[in-house]
Design an enzyme around this catalytic site. Structure first.
Site, PDB file in Angstrom:
ATOM      1  N   THR A 142       2.124  -4.611   4.269  1.00 51.31           N
ATOM      2  CA  THR A 142       2.036  -4.958   5.693  1.00 51.31           C
ATOM      3  C   THR A 142       1.836  -6.447   5.955  1.00 51.31           C
ATOM      4  OG1 THR A 142      -0.318  -4.452   5.554  1.00 51.31           O
ATOM      5  CG2 THR A 142       1.096  -2.766   6.487  1.00 51.31           C
ATOM      6  N   ASP A 143       1.121  -7.119   5.033  1.00 45.86           N
ATOM      7  CA  ASP A 143       0.621  -8.456   5.381  1.00 45.86           C
ATOM      8  C   ASP A 143       1.719  -9.438   5.777  1.00 45.86           C
ATOM      9  OD1 ASP A 143      -1.841  -7.482   4.916  1.00 45.86           O
ATOM     10  OD2 ASP A 143      -2.225  -8.597   3.074  1.00 45.86           O
ATOM     11  N   THR A 188       0.820  -1.220   0.000  1.00 53.02           N
ATOM     12  CA  THR A 188       0.000   0.000   0.000  1.00 53.02           C
ATOM     13  C   THR A 188       0.853   1.269   0.000  1.00 53.02           C
ATOM     14  OG1 THR A 188      -1.699  -1.225   1.142  1.00 53.02           O
ATOM     15  CG2 THR A 188      -1.862   1.158   1.269  1.00 53.02           C
ATOM     16  N   LYS A 194       2.026  -8.493  12.720  1.00 56.35           N
ATOM     17  CA  LYS A 194       0.841  -7.713  12.355  1.00 56.35           C
ATOM     18  C   LYS A 194      -0.304  -8.236  13.217  1.00 56.35           C
ATOM     19  CE  LYS A 194      -1.914  -6.009   8.515  1.00 56.35           C
ATOM     20  NZ  LYS A 194      -2.244  -6.027   7.101  1.00 56.35           N
TER      21      LYS A 194
END
Ligand code: ASP
Length: 442
Positions: A163-164, A85, A241
């Site tokens: 991020t994942d 992102t 996360k």
């Protein structure tokens, strides 16, 4: 509300009670007007709340093509853009978030990073969502990072990433890079840079401060709270996360962050906060780094790589009632190691259940396949001695991996098995890069 204002114009946005002044940004959200305020923060307004947009100064045509501005008075850092992102923008034509066409686009929204450091090099090895990555991508990132770390002009490296699976990559870099000499900072954003609510600005500023600090560690830097006030610098092997959408998505698990980073509001700071001695909190030009624990200091070593990796490894989550025959898949397909995310202290059905995992696990271990046990509780450690069914698992040769995170254990296992000359059990329990924490209670 009609207006002749275009992106780049200096404008006043008139609401019923307040007037905001700033530079109009191209907004990707329908019905939203996006403004960059003098403070450097972006603010979004609902079109229906706006009475008037008054143009104070038209954008100069010359500034349309943005050049990455260099300021050689400031410390040099390097940026590796890998996708996710943070390297995307909303495409109003397709309605989907898509990669930025160039790094310059990122800086168009967040030029504040230049107030802290000079982005002397930008590398773009690929542009991927992090869920599409595998160990070969981690190896590519590590190779580029090594070159940059061994460049005497560069003070630190920032890796912008989705991020994942960011915590898998931060673990991989922690194991792949030897004799780390400078900060390696992984960062992200949960909302793309062209959105008013984007978290990219604070994360990039904090990352720049971390990259020029004395903290020579692989660290994940991002929002410490849901506000835009500070970041944590978190150890690469002890972070996860833990929220799918909030800005402070990442938390340190079973350890402490290295530091809290408070960037000065835009326009206030001139240079980075420096961490000169350990452990010392530092303040400079309005930026502040509050040290929370020990870390390795910046040094003059040359970084080396150890990229060996065994890809026939698996991470398996246990659930109640699960058919243990699932394990036969790994046996048949010649896997070399499995990390099991077991329940609680490290349980899988072992004594009374018709679904006992013990017989198959025994066969697997006897064939030389490594079985490591972690907890799906996330926090805390596994312990083979508390219950008799845990002892059974221990007795057949499964290794309880203390307080290591399952994802970190998975990455470490691939790396350890990449070295057939090593004793796997010994290496898995050797603390290589902060992945085990003896000080953790319980
Ligand atoms: N799925 C995206 C990724 O990990 C989400 C993000 O970038 O935050 O690349």
């Amino acid at each position: 509300m009609k207006s002749s204002a275009n992106p780049g114009d200096l404008v006043e946005v008139h609401l019923s009670k307040t007037i905001y002044e700033g530079t109009l940004l191209e907004s990707s959200e329908k019905g939203i007007v996006l403004l960059k305020l003098d403070t450097g923060y972006n603010i979004g307004f609902n079109k229906k709340d706006i009475l008037e947009i008054k143009v104070l100064k038209k954008a100069s045509l010359k500034t349309e093509k943005l050049e990455i501005k260099k300021d050689f008075q400031k410390p040099n850092i390097a940026l590796i853009l890998t996708g996710g992102t943070i390297a995307n923008r909303y495409d109003s034509k397709t309605g989907a978030v898509a990669p930025l066409s160039s790094p310059e686009e990122l800086f168009k929204f967040y030029p504040e990073i230049f107030e802290i450091a000079n982005v002397a090099k930008i590398e773009v090895p690929f542009m991927k969502a992090s869920e599409d990555m595998d160990y070969k991508d981690w190896q590519k990132i590590a190779k580029i990072t090594k070159e940059l770390l061994n460049d005497s002009n560069i003070k630190g490296v920032i890796v912008a990433h989705g991020t994942d699976t960011l915590h898998y990559t931060s673990s991989a870099l922690s194991f792949f890079i030897k004799d780390l000499n400078k900060p390696v900072v992984l960062t992200y954003s949960q909302r793309s840079s062209d959105r008013a609510s984007s978290d990219a600005a604070l994360n990039l500023k904090c990352s720049a401060l971390a990259a020029i600090s004395d903290i020579a560690e692989v660290m994940l830097v991002g929002h410490g709270s849901t506000n835009d006030d500070f970041c944590y610098a978190m150890p690469g092997t002890k972070v996860r996360k833990l929220h799918s959408s909030k800005r402070d998505a990442f938390k340190v698990v079973n350890a402490e962050p290295f530091a809290k980073i408070f960037p000065a509001p835009a326009g206030v700071h001139q240079e980075g906060a420096r961490t000169s001695s350990r452990p010392a909190n530092t303040e400079s030009g309005g930026n502040r780094i509050e040290i929370l624990r020990e870390y390795n200091l910046r040094n003059n070593k040359k970084v080396k790589l150890d990229l060996k990796f065994e890809e026939k490894i698996a991470l398996l989550k246990f659930y109640p009632g699960q058919d243990p025959n699932i394990l036969n898949y790994y046996l048949k397909n010649k896997y070399k190691g499995i990390i099991i995310e077991a329940s609680g202290l490290g349980h899988v059905p072992a004594l009374t259940s018709k679904n006992s995992w013990i017989p198959i696990l025994k066969e697997i271990v006897s064939k030389g396949i490594f079985v490591g046990i972690t907890t799906q509780c996330i926090y805390g450690r596994v312990d083979p001695y508390v219950y008799s069914n845990l002892r059974k698992l221990h007795e057949i040769g499964a290794l309880f991996l203390e307080d290591m995170l399952a994802e970190t254990a998975f990455v470490k296992l691939g790396w350890v098995l990449g070295h057939p000359e090593w004793n796997v059990k010994e290496k898995m329990l050797e603390n290589i890069s902060g992945e085990l924490n003896d000080r953790l209670g319980g």
